[in-house]
Enzyme design. Structure first.
Site, PDB file in Angstrom:
ATOM      1  N   ARG A 183       0.829  -1.217   0.000  1.00  0.00           N
ATOM      2  CA  ARG A 183       0.000   0.000   0.000  1.00  0.00           C
ATOM      3  C   ARG A 183       0.856   1.257   0.000  1.00  0.00           C
ATOM      4  NH1 ARG A 183      -3.633   2.589   4.325  1.00  0.00           N
ATOM      5  NH2 ARG A 183      -5.470   3.345   3.226  1.00  0.00           N
ATOM      6  N   ILE A 237      -7.463   7.676  -0.305  1.00  0.00           N
ATOM      7  CA  ILE A 237      -7.222   6.259  -0.593  1.00  0.00           C
ATOM      8  C   ILE A 237      -8.048   5.500   0.451  1.00  0.00           C
ATOM      9  CG2 ILE A 237      -4.995   6.497   0.622  1.00  0.00           C
ATOM     10  CD1 ILE A 237      -3.961   4.081  -0.929  1.00  0.00           C
ATOM     11  N   SER A 238      -8.846   4.546  -0.022  1.00  0.00           N
ATOM     12  CA  SER A 238      -9.788   3.874   0.879  1.00  0.00           C
ATOM     13  C   SER A 238      -9.073   3.096   1.972  1.00  0.00           C
ATOM     14  CB  SER A 238     -10.673   2.909   0.090  1.00  0.00           C
ATOM     15  OG  SER A 238     -11.192   3.517  -1.062  1.00  0.00           O
ATOM     16  N   GLN A 239      -9.822   2.873   3.048  1.00  0.00           N
ATOM     17  CA  GLN A 239      -9.352   2.072   4.182  1.00  0.00           C
ATOM     18  C   GLN A 239      -9.144   0.620   3.714  1.00  0.00           C
ATOM     19  OE1 GLN A 239     -12.517   1.982   6.952  1.00  0.00           O
ATOM     20  NE2 GLN A 239     -11.481   0.577   8.355  1.00  0.00           N
TER      21      GLN A 239
END
Ligand code: SAH
Length: 202
Positions: free
Chosen positions: A24, A50-52
């Protein structure tokens, strides 16, 4: 991070493997690199996020992806979720409405040598007609309804996940299964909070 995902209910071994194999930190902007493996959403440029990781994993799990699936993603953002989906599916077509984000995500995907993720700048509410139909569609921005173009571009038997709600505070992650032309089944995956799905920028 993967242990935490398992604790929260991500049980699909292929999804856990994908979450383990994509770094990530490659997708996170410099000031937040140290937080790359925390289970939280992080800022990108252009007021986007940026998504979890948990939500990325939950969406991937809900889509029940197969190695031959052709997947449409709306809202490329950093490209992180597209890379995860790329580990699980055949081809990924991802559309982003902010040109800078689309360019940066495409560069990251190229640098990491991910051959099956394709990024395009444009209005994702119109889908990606030339590559339809899709076995799965992942919408990474929330709205009140599913854009009709996306329902049309979903193959019969296909799955679509989207955060639905009138306002971000009331969003639910919904998975729609297209069981026939014009027939659908819906599953609710709980409360989520995504940035809004907007029309194309001028
Ligand atoms: N999946 C991304 C996070 C996406 S955040 C990641 O892993 O990093 C949601 C993204 O949707 C934002 O980048 C936003 O610009 C984009 N977006 C919002 N409305 C859109 C639209 N109509 N078409 C395409 N992208 C859109």
């Amino acid at each position: 991070m993967v242990a935490l995902l398992r604790e929260r209910g991500i049980t699909d071994p292929d999804v856990l493997k994908a979450m383990r194999s994509v770094s990530r930190e490659e997708f996170v902007i410099e000031p937040f690199r140290d937080d790359a493996y925390a289970d939280s959403a992080l800022p990108l440029t252009h007021k986007q996020t940026i998504s979890q990781p948990y939500v990325v994993a939950l969406m991937a799990q809900a889509l029940r992806l197969r190695p031959t699936d052709r997947v449409l993603e709306i809202g490329t953002g950093s490209g992180y979720a597209a890379a995860i989906i790329g580990e699980l599916a055949g081809e990924v077509y991802s559309v982003e409405r902010v040109a800078d984000l689309a360019i940066t995500a495409a560069e990251t995907i190229r640098r990491l040598k991910i051959p099956n993720v394709h990024v395009r700048f444009g209005d994702g509410t119109r889908g990606w007609e030339a590559e339809a139909p899709f076995d799965a569609i992942s919408v990474a921005a929330g709205g009140e309804h599913v854009p009709s173009a996306l329902m049309q571009q979903l193959a019969v038997g296909g799955r679509l996940v989207i955060p639905l709600g009138a306002v971000p505070e009331s969003q639910r992650l919904v998975c729609i299964h297209k069981t026939g032309e014009g027939s659908y089944e819906e599953d609710d995956y709980g409360a989520v909070r995504f940035v809004p799905l907007l029309p194309e920028t001028a």
